[in-house]
Design a protein around this motif. Structure first.
Motif, PDB file in Angstrom:
ATOM      1  N   GLY A 114       0.833  -1.197   0.000  1.00  0.00           N
ATOM      2  CA  GLY A 114       0.000   0.000   0.000  1.00  0.00           C
ATOM      3  C   GLY A 114       0.863   1.240   0.000  1.00  0.00           C
ATOM      4  N   ASP A 115       0.408   2.286  -0.651  1.00  0.00           N
ATOM      5  CA  ASP A 115       1.209   3.496  -0.834  1.00  0.00           C
ATOM      6  C   ASP A 115       1.514   4.175   0.498  1.00  0.00           C
ATOM      7  OD1 ASP A 115       2.429   5.616  -2.476  1.00  0.00           O
ATOM      8  OD2 ASP A 115       0.785   6.829  -1.708  1.00  0.00           O
ATOM      9  N   ALA A 116       0.553   4.218   1.403  1.00  0.00           N
ATOM     10  CA  ALA A 116       0.751   4.926   2.671  1.00  0.00           C
ATOM     11  C   ALA A 116       1.100   3.978   3.813  1.00  0.00           C
ATOM     12  CB  ALA A 116      -0.517   5.712   3.020  1.00  0.00           C
ATOM     13  N   LEU A 117       1.358   2.722   3.489  1.00  0.00           N
ATOM     14  CA  LEU A 117       1.549   1.708   4.529  1.00  0.00           C
ATOM     15  C   LEU A 117       2.783   1.991   5.379  1.00  0.00           C
ATOM     16  CD1 LEU A 117       0.345  -0.877   5.675  1.00  0.00           C
ATOM     17  CD2 LEU A 117       1.748  -2.174   4.077  1.00  0.00           C
ATOM     18  N   SER A 118       3.872   2.390   4.755  1.00  0.00           N
ATOM     19  CA  SER A 118       5.106   2.640   5.497  1.00  0.00           C
ATOM     20  C   SER A 118       4.912   3.724   6.548  1.00  0.00           C
ATOM     21  CB  SER A 118       6.238   3.034   4.544  1.00  0.00           C
ATOM     22  OG  SER A 118       7.420   3.290   5.251  1.00  0.00           O
ATOM     23  N   THR A 119       4.260   4.809   6.177  1.00  0.00           N
ATOM     24  CA  THR A 119       4.008   5.901   7.122  1.00  0.00           C
ATOM     25  C   THR A 119       3.122   5.437   8.267  1.00  0.00           C
ATOM     26  OG1 THR A 119       4.227   7.549   5.368  1.00  0.00           O
ATOM     27  CG2 THR A 119       3.084   8.237   7.370  1.00  0.00           C
ATOM     28  N   LEU A 120       2.071   4.672   7.937  1.00  0.00           N
ATOM     29  CA  LEU A 120       1.163   4.163   8.955  1.00  0.00           C
ATOM     30  C   LEU A 120       1.893   3.283   9.956  1.00  0.00           C
ATOM     31  CD1 LEU A 120      -1.663   3.545  10.142  1.00  0.00           C
ATOM     32  CD2 LEU A 120      -1.861   1.730   8.429  1.00  0.00           C
ATOM     33  N   LEU A 121       2.689   2.339   9.445  1.00  0.00           N
ATOM     34  CA  LEU A 121       3.381   1.403  10.332  1.00  0.00           C
ATOM     35  C   LEU A 121       4.431   2.108  11.181  1.00  0.00           C
ATOM     36  CD1 LEU A 121       3.838  -1.712   8.014  1.00  0.00           C
ATOM     37  CD2 LEU A 121       2.001  -1.224   9.629  1.00  0.00           C
TER      38      LEU A 121
END
Length: 297
Positions: A114-121
């Motif tokens: 997912g595109d925003a997954l890194s920021t979320l995690l």
């Protein structure tokens, strides 16, 4: 600093006869070993000290492939799970490694994109209180742990593979815990399946009102690779994304370079032995990419 645990044990019986001679997590998902995907996910969450738990038979194979992680700027450790006694056992086996630190536990056969997954995690990883798990809308929730909510979005229950699911939201194999996870795991009693269920650890946080559930929306893909069909679908998904974009998904070398864990010279060293496969050429091309701060998830 939060530490990571990858659980790559089990027999892979749903993939027999393929997994009678090799660990499921060492099988390829398109152009990379399956284990690369959860490893890169933890790295994207800012976690660089990681314990991989596997069977005694498979441990030398993982060590041969992944080594000590130094080539990617991380620290990899290994521990054995003699029998598949349940996911919660990973927190017990990993207790000496965790040494009182918070952790993220990810299953070795779960893929996230997912595109925003890194920021979320990364944001979740920085929060050291309580536990955070995820909810993902699926067509077959009874095959997983299921999260149910009230009309205001408050978590009511988490049930393991219920015959009559209370919602369509399954719980993917990625969990963030504070430093009490191992203590809670040691209090878990074997279930009817004679396993130490991770759901029981999560419910300890729910009872203490210290559980957060983050819904992964339509912009995030979660793939479980536990059956031949699921493994094939995951391979097709990764292939389609990579061929369309020309960017690799969950490539540890790229993640390490993008995050500054290794430099250009180190990336070039990693690329050279891989040139014949095309994988190495991709890594070398990263050196000319002006958008260094972004990477494929």
């Amino acid at each position: 600093m939060r530490k990571g645990i990858i659980l790559a044990g089990g027999t892979g019986s749903r993939l027999y006869p393929i997994t009678q001679v090799v660990s499921k997590q060492l099988l390829p998902v398109y152009d990379k070993p399956m284990i690369y995907y959860p490893l890169a996910t933890l790295m994207q969450a800012g976690i660089t000290e990681i314990l991989l738990i596997c069977t005694p038979t498979d441990k030398p194979l993982f060590e041969s492939l992944l080594k000590d992680g130094n080539q990617w700027g991380i620290s990899l450790h290994y521990a054995e799970q003699a029998k598949p006694n349940g996911l919660a056992e990973a927190l017990i086996i990993g207790e000496p490694f965790l040494n009182g630190e918070a952790c993220a536990l990810i299953l070795g056969d779960n893929l996230f994109y997912g595109d925003a997954l890194s920021t979320l995690l990364t944001d979740i990883s920085l929060n050291s209180k309580g536990a955070t798990v995820f909810g993902y809308h699926v067509a077959n929730p009874g095959d997983y742990g299921v999260v149910s909510f009230d009309n205001f979005g408050k978590v009511l229950s988490i049930d393991e593979k219920p015959k009559q699911p209370k919602s369509q939201y399954a719980m993917p194999g990625l969990y963030f815990f504070d430093n009490r996870a191992s203590c809670f795991a040691k209090q878990v009693k074997p279930s009817a399946r004679n396993e130490l269920e991770i759901v029981d650890v999560i419910n300890s946080y729910l009872l203490a009102e210290e559980l957060s559930v983050n819904i992964l929306g339509r912009g995030t893909a979660w793939l479980d690779t536990g059956t031949p069909d699921a493994l094939s679908e995951a391979t097709q998904f990764i292939a389609a994304i990579e061929k369309r974009q020309g960017l690799k998904v969950n490539c540890p070398e790229e993640v390490a370079y993008r995050l500054g864990l290794i430099n250009g010279a180190q990336l070039k060293t990693l690329a050279k032995p891989l040139l014949k496969s095309g994988y190495g050429e991709y890594l070398l091309n990263l050196l000319d990419d002006p958008c260094r701060t972004g990477f494929s998830r």
